[in-house]
Design a protein around this motif. Structure first.
Motif, PDB file in Angstrom:
ATOM      1  N   PRO A 113      -3.704  68.164  51.488  1.00  0.00           N
ATOM      2  CA  PRO A 113      -4.020  69.509  51.769  1.00  0.00           C
ATOM      3  C   PRO A 113      -3.582  69.874  53.431  1.00  0.00           C
ATOM      4  CG  PRO A 113      -6.143  68.457  52.123  1.00  0.00           C
ATOM      5  CD  PRO A 113      -5.072  67.404  51.463  1.00  0.00           C
ATOM      6  N   SER A 114      -3.335  71.134  53.735  1.00  0.00           N
ATOM      7  CA  SER A 114      -3.333  71.532  54.938  1.00  0.00           C
ATOM      8  C   SER A 114      -4.498  72.096  55.187  1.00  0.00           C
ATOM      9  CB  SER A 114      -2.277  72.491  55.070  1.00  0.00           C
ATOM     10  OG  SER A 114      -0.869  72.038  54.917  1.00  0.00           O
ATOM     11  N   TYR A 127       8.080  69.960  56.860  1.00  0.00           N
ATOM     12  CA  TYR A 127       7.251  69.479  55.801  1.00  0.00           C
ATOM     13  C   TYR A 127       8.011  68.401  55.094  1.00  0.00           C
ATOM     14  CZ  TYR A 127       6.113  69.141  50.873  1.00  0.00           C
ATOM     15  OH  TYR A 127       5.806  68.800  49.704  1.00  0.00           O
ATOM     16  N   THR A 160       1.591  62.965  43.099  1.00  0.00           N
ATOM     17  CA  THR A 160       1.280  63.926  42.214  1.00  0.00           C
ATOM     18  C   THR A 160       0.999  65.371  43.023  1.00  0.00           C
ATOM     19  OG1 THR A 160      -0.919  63.626  42.769  1.00  0.00           O
ATOM     20  CG2 THR A 160      -0.156  62.515  41.022  1.00  0.00           C
ATOM     21  N   ARG A 161       1.598  66.387  42.705  1.00  0.00           N
ATOM     22  CA  ARG A 161       1.619  67.754  43.358  1.00  0.00           C
ATOM     23  C   ARG A 161       1.957  68.657  42.485  1.00  0.00           C
ATOM     24  NH1 ARG A 161       6.217  65.992  47.500  1.00  0.00           N
ATOM     25  NH2 ARG A 161       7.973  66.184  46.208  1.00  0.00           N
ATOM     26  N   LEU A 206       6.523  72.521  43.803  1.00  0.00           N
ATOM     27  CA  LEU A 206       7.440  71.705  44.695  1.00  0.00           C
ATOM     28  C   LEU A 206       8.297  70.908  44.036  1.00  0.00           C
ATOM     29  CD1 LEU A 206       4.203  70.658  47.058  1.00  0.00           C
ATOM     30  CD2 LEU A 206       6.177  72.045  47.767  1.00  0.00           C
ATOM     31  N   LYS A 209      -4.369  80.032  49.204  1.00  0.00           N
ATOM     32  CA  LYS A 209      -5.575  79.802  50.172  1.00  0.00           C
ATOM     33  C   LYS A 209      -6.342  81.085  50.714  1.00  0.00           C
ATOM     34  CE  LYS A 209      -3.995  75.572  51.409  1.00  0.00           C
ATOM     35  NZ  LYS A 209      -3.340  74.488  52.314  1.00  0.00           N
TER      36      LYS A 209
HETATM   37  N1  GLU Z   1       0.496  70.013  51.975  1.00  0.00           N
HETATM   38  C1  GLU Z   1       0.962  70.269  50.876  1.00  0.00           C
HETATM   39  C2  GLU Z   1       0.383  71.602  50.326  1.00  0.00           C
HETATM   40  O1  GLU Z   1      -0.532  71.943  50.695  1.00  0.00           O
HETATM   41  C3  GLU Z   1       1.217  69.256  49.877  1.00  0.00           C
HETATM   42  C4  GLU Z   1       2.455  68.740  49.783  1.00  0.00           C
HETATM   43  C5  GLU Z   1       2.708  67.539  48.983  1.00  0.00           C
HETATM   44  O2  GLU Z   1       2.037  67.010  48.102  1.00  0.00           O
HETATM   45  O3  GLU Z   1       3.997  67.170  49.165  1.00  0.00           O
HETATM   46  O4  GLU Z   1       0.937  72.025  49.418  1.00  0.00           O
END
Ligand code: GLU
Length: 283
Positions: A11-12, A198, A215-216, A220, A257
């Protein structure tokens, strides 16, 4: 299914965790081998990240029942590693400095001969205005871009392909070199004043953390072709990929968010238990 998978939640710290984050974290943890779920704080954009959110994230994840090995990787500590990766791509002759601002790019793309702008994973595909510039001219106000056509030619790749284990197991997600150049283009490797982007940091860090299963969210998926290209250029292992569904609100809008009404801590304040959250998320 997870065998010995090493996964991460990345997470950011730009706000409190919401249900979408909880889902992403739980999917990563569920697919990891015991003690192989890692946390990574993606805080390269220091203007948007806050330490108090980082503390909240850890607390919310602990509340959900998740744990991870320490120390936690924090991207703001990793600038030398990103610099080294960028230098390597520069030594291959695959980078150039770019002084275009968003408005310049919009203006270049709205020229009558350009046709409708193609939208790639990072927005309108860069028209290549600065591609002729050399790294020797790079100044502090420049971003650094990857010359996508040169990168694909360097690798002699006719396509970039990866498999997504969740969306289409066994069926490669292919993108031809021509379509990469036309539809993704010269992505930013280092944002102005930031030293990385990123794409570059996620690729360098997944390798450094030994992540074997990324996993995401499905949002993305289109970035993954960029990541696989960078992994090949930097001689890094290509992990397995699992892009999961996105959690949407009642109107079908993807949770962001700023949708504070959905913050995990609000459910918690109303008396929800971690089991309730898992149930709401269908886990
Ligand atoms: N930091 C990214 C986000 O908050 C996640 C990126 C990733 O999982 O590659 O969506």
């Amino acid at each position: 299914m997870a065998d010995d998978a090493v996964t991460r939640f990345a997470p950011s710290p730009t706000g409190p965790l919401h249900l979408g984050h909880a889902y992403a974290a739980l999917v990563a943890a569920n697919l990891a081998a015991p003690d192989r779920f890692l946390l990574r704080i993606e805080d390269i954009d220091q203007s948007r990240c806050r330490p108090e959110y980082e503390a909240m994230i850890a607390e919310d994840l602990h509340w959900l029942g998740l744990g991870w090995p320490l120390p936690v990787m924090r991207q703001s500590d990793r600038l030398p590693a990103y610099r080294a990766a960028l230098d390597r791509l520069t030594a291959l002759g695959l980078t150039y400095p770019c002084q275009c601002r968003r408005a310049d790019i919009r203006a270049a793309l709205s020229a009558p001969q350009e046709g409708a702008p193609v939208i790639g994973p990072d927005g309108p595909v860069y028209p290549g205005t600065c591609r002729h510039r050399s790294m020797a001219e790079a100044g502090p106000g420049d971003a650094i871009r990857l010359n996508a056509a040169a990168a694909l030619a360097h690798l002699n790749l006719g396509e970039i392909a990866f498999e997504d284990e969740n969306i289409a197991p066994g069926i490669p997600q292919r993108l031809s070199a021509t379509d990469f150049v036309a539809g993704v283009g010269d992505v930013v490797l280092a944002r102005r004043g930031m030293g990385t982007s990123y794409h570059l940091s996620v690729v360098v860090d997944d390798a450094a953390q030994g992540i074997t299963l990324v996993t995401r969210g499905k949002d993305l998926l289109d970035s993954t072709h960029i990541h696989v290209l960078l992994q090949r250029l930097l001689d890094l292992p290509v992990p397995r990929y699992h892009h999961h569904r996105l959690i949407r609100d009642a109107t079908g809008k993807r949770l962001a968010k700023r949708d504070d009404a959905r913050a995990l801590r609000l459910y918690r304040a109303e008396g929800a238990t971690p089991a309730d959250i898992r149930r709401m998320l269908g886990l």
